[in-house]
Design a protein around this motif. Structure first.
Motif, PDB file in Angstrom:
ATOM      1  N   ASP A  62       0.846  -1.189   0.000  1.00  0.00           N
ATOM      2  CA  ASP A  62       0.000   0.000   0.000  1.00  0.00           C
ATOM      3  C   ASP A  62       0.882   1.240   0.000  1.00  0.00           C
ATOM      4  N   THR A  63       0.243   2.403  -0.084  1.00  0.00           N
ATOM      5  CA  THR A  63       0.989   3.665  -0.197  1.00  0.00           C
ATOM      6  C   THR A  63       1.804   3.953   1.049  1.00  0.00           C
ATOM      7  N   GLU A  64       1.233   3.733   2.217  1.00  0.00           N
ATOM      8  CA  GLU A  64       1.955   4.022   3.461  1.00  0.00           C
ATOM      9  C   GLU A  64       3.189   3.138   3.597  1.00  0.00           C
ATOM     10  N   SER A  65       3.040   1.854   3.286  1.00  0.00           N
ATOM     11  CA  SER A  65       4.194   0.954   3.347  1.00  0.00           C
ATOM     12  C   SER A  65       5.242   1.323   2.305  1.00  0.00           C
ATOM     13  N   ALA A  66       4.792   1.783   1.133  1.00  0.00           N
ATOM     14  CA  ALA A  66       5.727   2.190   0.096  1.00  0.00           C
ATOM     15  C   ALA A  66       6.567   3.380   0.547  1.00  0.00           C
ATOM     16  N   LEU A  67       5.933   4.353   1.205  1.00  0.00           N
ATOM     17  CA  LEU A  67       6.670   5.524   1.683  1.00  0.00           C
ATOM     18  C   LEU A  67       7.647   5.153   2.786  1.00  0.00           C
TER      19      LEU A  67
ATOM     20  N   CYS B 154      21.928   8.725   5.620  1.00  0.00           N
ATOM     21  CA  CYS B 154      21.386   9.834   6.417  1.00  0.00           C
ATOM     22  C   CYS B 154      20.995   9.305   7.791  1.00  0.00           C
ATOM     23  N   GLU B 155      21.002  10.212   8.742  1.00  0.00           N
ATOM     24  CA  GLU B 155      20.534   9.841  10.075  1.00  0.00           C
ATOM     25  C   GLU B 155      19.029   9.565  10.055  1.00  0.00           C
ATOM     26  N   ARG B 156      18.336  10.341   9.253  1.00  0.00           N
ATOM     27  CA  ARG B 156      16.879  10.186   9.228  1.00  0.00           C
ATOM     28  C   ARG B 156      16.365  10.770   7.916  1.00  0.00           C
ATOM     29  N   VAL B 157      15.368  10.104   7.324  1.00  0.00           N
ATOM     30  CA  VAL B 157      14.678  10.600   6.129  1.00  0.00           C
ATOM     31  C   VAL B 157      13.179  10.583   6.418  1.00  0.00           C
ATOM     32  N   THR B 158      12.560  11.715   6.189  1.00  0.00           N
ATOM     33  CA  THR B 158      11.120  11.849   6.415  1.00  0.00           C
ATOM     34  C   THR B 158      10.455  12.224   5.097  1.00  0.00           C
ATOM     35  N   ILE B 159       9.384  11.513   4.781  1.00  0.00           N
ATOM     36  CA  ILE B 159       8.604  11.804   3.564  1.00  0.00           C
ATOM     37  C   ILE B 159       7.228  12.284   4.000  1.00  0.00           C
ATOM     38  N   GLY B 160       6.831  13.436   3.486  1.00  0.00           N
ATOM     39  CA  GLY B 160       5.518  13.993   3.799  1.00  0.00           C
ATOM     40  C   GLY B 160       4.689  14.176   2.549  1.00  0.00           C
ATOM     41  N   THR B 161       3.383  14.111   2.711  1.00  0.00           N
ATOM     42  CA  THR B 161       2.459  14.303   1.590  1.00  0.00           C
ATOM     43  C   THR B 161       1.616  15.544   1.841  1.00  0.00           C
ATOM     44  N   LEU B 162       1.203  16.159   0.748  1.00  0.00           N
ATOM     45  CA  LEU B 162       0.424  17.392   0.824  1.00  0.00           C
ATOM     46  C   LEU B 162      -1.040  17.050   1.045  1.00  0.00           C
TER      47      LEU B 162
ATOM     48  N   ARG C 248      -4.634  19.080   2.105  1.00  0.00           N
ATOM     49  CA  ARG C 248      -5.359  20.332   2.387  1.00  0.00           C
ATOM     50  C   ARG C 248      -4.402  21.524   2.456  1.00  0.00           C
ATOM     51  N   GLY C 249      -3.422  21.541   1.571  1.00  0.00           N
ATOM     52  CA  GLY C 249      -2.510  22.665   1.483  1.00  0.00           C
ATOM     53  C   GLY C 249      -1.346  22.633   2.447  1.00  0.00           C
ATOM     54  N   ARG C 250      -1.261  21.646   3.329  1.00  0.00           N
ATOM     55  CA  ARG C 250      -0.169  21.545   4.299  1.00  0.00           C
ATOM     56  C   ARG C 250       0.529  20.200   4.132  1.00  0.00           C
ATOM     57  N   VAL C 251       1.850  20.217   4.353  1.00  0.00           N
ATOM     58  CA  VAL C 251       2.629  18.983   4.273  1.00  0.00           C
ATOM     59  C   VAL C 251       2.569  18.281   5.622  1.00  0.00           C
ATOM     60  N   GLU C 252       2.129  17.024   5.590  1.00  0.00           N
ATOM     61  CA  GLU C 252       2.056  16.224   6.808  1.00  0.00           C
ATOM     62  C   GLU C 252       3.006  15.047   6.678  1.00  0.00           C
ATOM     63  N   ALA C 253       3.770  14.802   7.753  1.00  0.00           N
ATOM     64  CA  ALA C 253       4.712  13.680   7.764  1.00  0.00           C
ATOM     65  C   ALA C 253       3.954  12.366   7.647  1.00  0.00           C
ATOM     66  N   THR C 254       4.345  11.542   6.671  1.00  0.00           N
ATOM     67  CA  THR C 254       3.659  10.269   6.429  1.00  0.00           C
ATOM     68  C   THR C 254       4.543   9.081   6.757  1.00  0.00           C
ATOM     69  N   ALA C 255       5.851   9.183   6.479  1.00  0.00           N
ATOM     70  CA  ALA C 255       6.762   8.059   6.702  1.00  0.00           C
ATOM     71  C   ALA C 255       8.065   8.578   7.285  1.00  0.00           C
ATOM     72  N   LEU C 256       8.602   7.808   8.242  1.00  0.00           N
ATOM     73  CA  LEU C 256       9.863   8.139   8.906  1.00  0.00           C
ATOM     74  C   LEU C 256      10.762   6.921   8.799  1.00  0.00           C
ATOM     75  N   SER C 257      11.982   7.120   8.364  1.00  0.00           N
ATOM     76  CA  SER C 257      12.885   5.981   8.171  1.00  0.00           C
ATOM     77  C   SER C 257      13.134   5.265   9.498  1.00  0.00           C
ATOM     78  N   HIS C 258      13.261   3.926   9.417  1.00  0.00           N
ATOM     79  CA  HIS C 258      13.573   3.065  10.570  1.00  0.00           C
ATOM     80  C   HIS C 258      12.513   3.193  11.673  1.00  0.00           C
ATOM     81  N   SER C 259      11.295   3.635  11.306  1.00  0.00           N
ATOM     82  CA  SER C 259      10.250   3.784  12.325  1.00  0.00           C
ATOM     83  C   SER C 259       8.943   3.250  11.761  1.00  0.00           C
ATOM     84  N   ALA C 260       8.367   2.293  12.471  1.00  0.00           N
ATOM     85  CA  ALA C 260       7.071   1.770  12.056  1.00  0.00           C
ATOM     86  C   ALA C 260       5.953   2.743  12.365  1.00  0.00           C
ATOM     87  N   SER C 261       6.139   3.543  13.431  1.00  0.00           N
ATOM     88  CA  SER C 261       5.123   4.529  13.809  1.00  0.00           C
ATOM     89  C   SER C 261       5.816   5.687  14.514  1.00  0.00           C
TER      90      SER C 261
END
Length: 593
Positions: free
Chosen positions: A154-159, A172-180, A182-195
């Motif tokens: 799914d999309t969340e697992s892909a990110l 990198c120490e950490r990579v964060t991917i966020g999706t847009l 309602r006009g704001r970027v919200e963090a969706t996936a964090l490397s090495h973190s399930a939640s």
């Protein structure tokens, strides 16, 4: 799209590893107009070509369409058919490649395999656009990141998979991917973190940094790579202050020039981001953005995708920074609709129309016989009493002469009986003589009726018997139709959707095909309840009279044209949209329970 082996072979290997139960794979690239193939990578062995797979690829090239071949294996392996799929790669309508796979799967699973091929060919096109042509420009991070994002369920697992791979490969120490959203970027996936805690100060700081990059519209690095820096990066500075001695690089993720999110890369100060690393991050972002957008689209429901493509996407193009032509067209359209909504105009009902004679009379065969002569054809004018055709009268003349001889014989016997004073015989012969006279009169009338004459001055509007001389005719058979030249009526075929607007006394104008520069005024005389079936629906017959009889000099019955009936002043917007509104109302009525 031209591909090199350094790009095509790794891509095919990665594509094949994404598909479960695959046995072999093959691709054809750099295809010319005469179907010559320039590059054919194979998997798992570059030197081993699968003949059946190659044939399927050749067929897909010839058809420019997918080719699917399924061969059931003999029992007990009938549950595992041998499936071959060849999928064409099109770019701007041109065939640029074909990828084929052979796998062990059931035929009903071909949809999932084709979807994986679609995803793979999509990011192959993106790789080719980057003009990557050497091993140094095809880093493993690109393929690992794309592979993890495409094979995730799914999309969340892909990110999450993509973030973890990027953090490991860059490093990198950490990579964060966020999706847009309602006009704001919200963090969706964090490397090495399930939640993670989405409302924590640390996550909010990362989201602010990604939002700052989206606002700036490009890649941001902290500390800056050079002295040329615009305004201070407050969000990045704040994020760096939370983690001492930290370097940050944030890039914007796009799909079809539309911002869909951002990615934030964090390193310790000992490993700062240099220009080559930032360029690599941007390269990954160019590929990762469309893949994320594709996964997001596939995860939505059908109705959501339709709303996005039909409503949201056009609105974004309309209100975005580009598409000036579309904006001007929509502005002009809105101005026209505004003017139409506040103005009125003449509402006219348009319908096909034709000219007919006020009186139309037919000339029929008076009895069974044969056509002897014809003197006129359709389209010619006739005078009252003019002979238009003649039936064969030879048998009637013979019969007439026969009865004439009988009458003379009866008259002779009658005179002889009178001379001999035989009154009974004289009475009989007198009666027979009267009978012969009646028969002669009947035959005389029938002979006269063999001459078919025009009942009045007019125009023959139908009937061409010039090729039918000598053929039999039946009593009552219509041979000609005659219409007067001094009296016409207009017959209109009004669409059933407009018939409620028509009333007797309304004025109109008729323009004939033969006289397109002349308008003939008429008035509606009657609205008939006769329904005339047409190709596009039903029509009602409406008759009208010509207002000025002086206009009839050049007219002929049977002329066709277009008539417009004046209804009155109506709102222009209503005039333009009435058919569409009526259609929508009817469809809603039929669909609603």
């Amino acid at each position: 799209m031209f591909l090199t082996e350094t790009l095509a072979s790794p891509w095919l290997a990665l594509q094949c590893r994404m598909i479960p139960n695959i046995a072999s794979g093959m691709a054809a690239f750099n295809i010319t107009d005469d179907h010559n193939i320039g590059l054919t990578p194979c998997w798992p062995d570059q030197d081993q070509v699968d003949p059946e797979l190659a044939s399927a690829i050749d067929l897909a090239i010839a058809r420019r369409a997918s080719v699917i071949s399924s061969r059931e294996a003999p029992a007990p392996l009938s549950k595992n058919p041998n499936l071959i799929i060849a999928y064409p790669l099109l770019e701007d309508g041109e065939l640029v490649g074909v990828v084929g796979v052979r796998l062990t799967a059931r035929q009903e699973q071909q949809g999932a395999v084709i979807q994986l091929l679609q995803w793979g060919t999509a990011w192959l096109q993106m790789l080719a656009r980057l003009d990557v042509q050497s091993d140094t420009m095809v880093p493993p991070a690109l393929f690992e990141c794309l592979s993890s994002s495409l094979t995730a369920p799914d999309t969340e697992s892909a990110l999450k998979s993509a973030a973890t791979v990027l953090a490991r490969e860059l490093p990198c120490e950490r990579v964060t991917i966020g999706t847009l959203k309602r006009g704001r970027v919200e963090a969706t996936a964090l490397s090495h973190s399930a939640s993670f805690a989405p409302h924590s100060n640390f996550i909010r700081a990362i989201e602010s940094a990604m939002q700052e990059a989206v606002t700036e519209g490009g890649t941001l690095s902290f500390p800056p790579l050079n002295d040329e820096q615009g305004r201070p990066l407050e969000a990045h500075s704040h994020l760096a202050s939370l983690e001492e001695k930290e370097c940050i690089c944030t890039l914007v993720l796009r799909r079809d020039a539309q911002v869909i999110g951002a990615a934030c890369f964090e390193r310790v100060v000992d490993s700062p981001f240099d220009e080559s690393t930032v360029a690599l991050c941007e390269q990954i972002g160019l590929l990762l953005g469309p893949v994320i957008g594709l996964r997001q689209r596939e995860s939505r429901s059908f109705l959501t995708r339709m709303a996005e493509e039909v409503i949201a996407a056009p609105l974004r193009r309309l209100f975005g920074a580009r598409n000036l032509g579309m904006k001007l067209a929509v502005l002009i359209l809105l101005l026209l609709l505004g003017l139409a909504g506040f103005s009125t105009g003449d509402f006219r009902v348009t319908a096909p129309a034709g000219l007919e004679g006020v009186v139309q009379q037919v000339i029929v065969a008076p009895f069974d016989g044969y056509l002897a002569q014809t003197h006129i054809r359709a389209g010619e004018t006739v005078k009252t009493g003019q002979v238009v055709a003649r039936l064969d009268d030879r048998e009637l003349n013979l019969e007439y002469q026969k009865w004439r001889g009988k009458r003379e014989e009866y008259a002779k016997h009658y005179r002889k009986a009178l001379a001999s004073l035989d009154h009974s015989e004289a009475h009989i012969f007198k009666t027979q003589q009267a009978q012969a006279d009646a028969q002669l009169a009947l035959l005389k009338e029938q002979i006269d009726r063999t001459r078919l004459v025009a009942p009045f001055d007019g125009l023959i509007i139908s009937g061409d018997l010039s090729q039918s001389v000598g053929t039999p005719v039946e009593r009552g058979q219509v041979l000609f139709e005659v219409a007067p030249l001094d009296g016409y009526r207009i017959a209109l075929q009004i669409d059933e959707r407009d018939i409620q607007e028509i009333e007797p006394g309304q004025k109109g104008i008729l323009v004939l095909s033969a006289m397109p520069d002349t308008g003939i005024e008429f008035s509606v005389e009657s609205v008939a309840s006769i329904i005339l079936p047409e190709e596009k629906g039903q029509a009602f017959r409406v008759e009208g009279t010509i207002a000025n009889e002086a206009d009839t000099g050049t007219l002929r019955p049977g002329m066709l044209g277009i008539g417009k009936v004046m209804i009155g002043e109506r709102n222009n917007l209503w005039i333009w949209t009435r058919r569409l509104v009526g259609w929508v109302q009817l469809r809603l009525w039929s669909w609603l329970p």
